[in-house]
Design an enzyme around this catalytic site. Structure first.
Site, PDB file in Angstrom:
ATOM      1  CB  THR A 171      44.868  44.189  41.799  1.00  0.00           C
ATOM      2  OG1 THR A 171      45.196  43.728  43.111  1.00  0.00           O
ATOM      3  CG2 THR A 171      44.770  43.026  40.860  1.00  0.00           C
ATOM      4  CE  LYS A 226      24.372  41.558  48.622  1.00  0.00           C
ATOM      5  NZ  LYS A 226      25.710  41.529  49.187  1.00  0.00           N
ATOM      6  CD  GLU A 250      42.553  40.402  39.286  1.00  0.00           C
ATOM      7  OE1 GLU A 250      42.260  41.348  38.527  1.00  0.00           O
ATOM      8  OE2 GLU A 250      42.445  40.460  40.514  1.00  0.00           O
ATOM      9  CD1 TRP A 254      20.508  41.472  46.158  1.00  0.00           C
ATOM     10  CD2 TRP A 254      22.136  41.073  44.660  1.00  0.00           C
ATOM     11  NE1 TRP A 254      21.291  40.459  46.640  1.00  0.00           N
ATOM     12  CE2 TRP A 254      22.295  40.199  45.751  1.00  0.00           C
ATOM     13  CE3 TRP A 254      23.039  41.012  43.605  1.00  0.00           C
ATOM     14  CZ2 TRP A 254      23.317  39.261  45.810  1.00  0.00           C
ATOM     15  CZ3 TRP A 254      24.057  40.087  43.655  1.00  0.00           C
ATOM     16  CH2 TRP A 254      24.200  39.225  44.754  1.00  0.00           C
TER      17      TRP A 254
HETATM   18  P1  ADP Z   1      41.401  47.470  40.096  1.00  0.00           P
HETATM   19  O1  ADP Z   1      40.778  46.221  40.642  1.00  0.00           O
HETATM   20  O2  ADP Z   1      42.782  47.707  40.457  1.00  0.00           O
HETATM   21  O3  ADP Z   1      40.502  48.670  40.082  1.00  0.00           O
HETATM   22  P2  ADP Z   1      41.080  46.584  37.438  1.00  0.00           P
HETATM   23  O4  ADP Z   1      41.333  47.539  36.370  1.00  0.00           O
HETATM   24  O5  ADP Z   1      41.607  45.238  37.338  1.00  0.00           O
HETATM   25  O6  ADP Z   1      41.678  47.241  38.601  1.00  0.00           O
HETATM   26  O7  ADP Z   1      39.533  46.539  37.751  1.00  0.00           O
HETATM   27  C1  ADP Z   1      38.718  45.554  37.242  1.00  0.00           C
HETATM   28  C2  ADP Z   1      37.300  45.828  37.619  1.00  0.00           C
HETATM   29  O8  ADP Z   1      36.872  47.068  37.066  1.00  0.00           O
HETATM   30  C3  ADP Z   1      36.325  44.819  37.104  1.00  0.00           C
HETATM   31  O9  ADP Z   1      36.273  43.675  37.910  1.00  0.00           O
HETATM   32  C4  ADP Z   1      35.026  45.610  37.115  1.00  0.00           C
HETATM   33  O10 ADP Z   1      34.451  45.636  38.406  1.00  0.00           O
HETATM   34  C5  ADP Z   1      35.474  46.999  36.778  1.00  0.00           C
HETATM   35  N1  ADP Z   1      35.256  47.266  35.358  1.00  0.00           N
HETATM   36  C6  ADP Z   1      36.138  47.210  34.361  1.00  0.00           C
HETATM   37  N2  ADP Z   1      35.576  47.571  33.190  1.00  0.00           N
HETATM   38  C7  ADP Z   1      34.276  47.845  33.458  1.00  0.00           C
HETATM   39  C8  ADP Z   1      33.160  48.264  32.680  1.00  0.00           C
HETATM   40  N3  ADP Z   1      33.242  48.502  31.384  1.00  0.00           N
HETATM   41  N4  ADP Z   1      31.996  48.427  33.314  1.00  0.00           N
HETATM   42  C9  ADP Z   1      31.858  48.202  34.641  1.00  0.00           C
HETATM   43  N5  ADP Z   1      32.875  47.822  35.420  1.00  0.00           N
HETATM   44  C10 ADP Z   1      34.074  47.644  34.852  1.00  0.00           C
END
Ligand code: ADP
Length: 548
Positions: A187, A445, A332, A450
């Site tokens: 990640t 917040k 993940e 929120w």
């Molecule tokens: P990193 O954590 O390295 O940025 P990831 O690609 O695993 O990489 O990121 C996952 C996160 O990206 C999710 O937990 C979410 O917060 C955000 N995310 C992914 N797709 C969407 C989406 N369509 N809309 C909003 N948030 C998103």
């Protein structure tokens, strides 16, 4: 228990390329390469070269479970490694070149990579990190003899094309336990050290099957797929596996990701389907708008990684005839968790009525279960209003991080089922459509209530003068936190703080309207093209909100 009488066959990644070779042998893999040319191959050729590479890996002592790293763009050689490395039972570790050099070296050492394959573009980066990478024994340049660089500091570099062409193509993919590790992706580590997610053959095949389904990415042998999402970002969301499974032609843009290059490739290769994070589409859409262009064949794109602004969904659909599939997932989760496609009842709805559904991140694929819980862990109703922490479980969702040495992140429920806490905050409606309102650390917040930063950003980018926007919490003496909107204007467009705040009228409750607007030239982007809110929070730590 009575055992079934069906054949026992482990689910292995090598079966994908064997299938593509046998049943879709002439389907094409087209790559724009770092060297400047456009390379064309078929699945039969790709399979042959993957077998040759499997022999080559054996020659340098790469054995089962060994990690093999890549620093490479989307292209056929990278795809050959996807199949060769995982196919022999080793682990393909895709590195993200947009991380800082020290972070990359940290990840290489943590994964104990034995060999590293890289595109020519990354030579300076490799020279910088090589002295720090303790375990890497072989450096392989993904190019031919004519383009081999002189890099005396790196010692004996291997030339990929020379090396592969010297190998026999006789190789039989070994069979082993389907739970064997196949690939590794860290990640991006916006907080703390990056964490390794170790995928397996079984998890990858199940993810591939589910992702190709009509209500997920809906891919078939009639599609031409262009993954803009990089192969170092969660395996390009699985597209290099899905394409051979369904027999689709695949087109790789290499390092050429600007609007003009992408548009030309979409048109010349008759691309029908693409995938990427919202920020990459901005360049393409701006280029098309400026040059009054339309797509001839492109008809669907999946957008995820961060929330796709409604304005972008509308522009793609109304002006360019490209259907947007909004999707959500995480490193993940291999990564796909939800896709926003319609149900039977929506077929009679007008396009206008369907839009609010499309703004959501969608419903769970078979194989992914999800629920929302409050801070005490109590499950919340699916009414589209209640929002809480989003938990997921399924066979392609991480159980533990690679070599973390920490307790597994999972949460157990009363029935003993383990759930992965996504760190996202969302609601789920009665039809099962999930909508992300925030990452838990990004939520604002205000006086105990929120405010969704995503909602505030979506409204900002629907203003015609706004190119990009981010909303973060700013400290407030009375309300603890209040929203601060940070905006990049479109070139040559003008909009004032007052205009923007007026734009919120009637769109959100008055107490959710940002307290202030800051204009900047650019927003900091992370290694996967997402806005780095942690950096913005740092940058605007001293920002004083106007007293009202
Ligand atoms: P990193 O954590 O390295 O940025 P990831 O690609 O695993 O990489 O990121 C996952 C996160 O990206 C999710 O937990 C979410 O917060 C955000 N995310 C992914 N797709 C969407 C989406 N369509 N809309 C909003 N948030 C998103």
């Amino acid at each position: 228990m009575l055992q079934s009488l069906m054949m026992q066959m482990p689910l292995l990644i090598s079966s994908l390329i064997e299938h593509a070779d046998r049943h879709h042998g002439d389907a094409e893999i087209v790559s724009r390469r770092v060297e400047g040319d456009t390379h064309r191959a078929t699945y039969t050729e790709l399979h042959r070269r993957a077998r040759q590479m499997a022999n080559a890996l054996g020659e340098i002592g790469i054995a089962r479970d060994h990690r093999v790293a890549t620093l490479a763009w989307n292209g056929h050689r990278h795809m050959e490694l996807y199949f060769a490395v995982s196919g022999v039972g080793s682990v393909l570790h895709t590195l993200n070149p947009r991380l800082l050099p020290e972070q990359i070296a940290w990840i290489v050492n943590h994964a104990e990579d034995r060999a590293l394959f890289f595109d020519l573009t990354f030579l300076p980066l490799i020279e910088a990190i090589a002295p720090l990478c303790k375990t890497v024994k072989r450096w392989v340049v993904l190019t031919d003899r004519a383009h081999m660089p002189a890099a005396p500091k790196l010692g004996d570099l291997l030339c990929y094309e020379d090396w592969i062409s010297a190998q026999s193509d006789r190789f039989t993919w070994p069979h082993f336990d389907e739970n064997t590790a196949s690939s590794l992706c860290y990640t991006s580590g916006t907080t703390g050290h990056p964490k390794g997610v170790l995928y397996g053959h079984r998890s990858t095949i199940l993810h591939t099957l589910a992702s190709a389904l009509p209500d997920a990415l809906n891919l078939s042998a009639r599609d031409v797929i262009l993954p803009v999402v990089p192969m170092f970002h969660v395996n390009a969301w699985g597209l290099p596996y899905i394409a051979p499974m369904v027999g689709a032609k695949i087109v790789y843009p290499g390092p050429h990701l600007d609007g003009k290059s992408l548009y030309e490739l979409f048109e010349s290769e008759k691309v029908t389907f693409s995938a990427g994070v919202p920020t990459v589409w901005q360049g393409l859409l701006a280029f098309m708008e400026a040059n009054e262009l339309k797509f001839s064949t492109m008809n669907r794109t999946v957008i995820g990684g961060s929330a796709c602004p409604p304005a972008m969904i509308k522009l793609f659909q109304d002006k360019y005839g490209v259907q947007v599939v909004h999707a959500w997932g995480m490193t993940e989760m291999s990564p796909l968790g939800t896709t926003c496609t319609f149900k039977q009842k929506h077929t009679e709805w007008s396009a206008e009525q369907k839009l609010p559904v499309q703004f959501k991140q969608g419903r769970a694929l078979y194989g992914v279960d999800m629920k929302i819980v409050d801070d005490e862990g109590a499950e919340l109703p699916w009414d589209g209003v209640a929002f809480g922490n989003l938990l997921v479980r399924g066979p392609w969702i991480v159980r533990d991080y690679y070599g973390s040495g920490e307790a597994a992140p999972l949460i157990s429920d009363e029935q003993g089922k383990a759930w992965f806490p996504t760190g996202d905050v969302s609601n789920i409606d009665a039809d099962g459509y999930m909508q992300i309102t925030d990452r838990s650390k990004d939520v604002i917040k205000s006086g105990g209530e929120w405010i969704s930063s995503i909602e505030i950003e979506n409204i900002a980018v629907s203003h015609p003068a706004v190119q990009m926007a981010a909303c973060i919490a700013a400290a407030h003496p009375k309300w603890d936190e209040r929203p601060l909107l940070i905006v990049v204007r479109k070139p040559n467009a003008s909009v004032s703080r007052e205009d923007l705040l007026a734009h919120y009228e009637g769109k959100v409750a008055r107490w959710q309207v940002p307290d202030d607007v800051a204009f900047v030239d650019a927003l900091p982007l992370g290694a996967t093209g997402k806005i780095l809110k942690s950096k913005l929070r740092e940058q605007f730590r001293e920002h004083r909100l106007p007293v009202t």
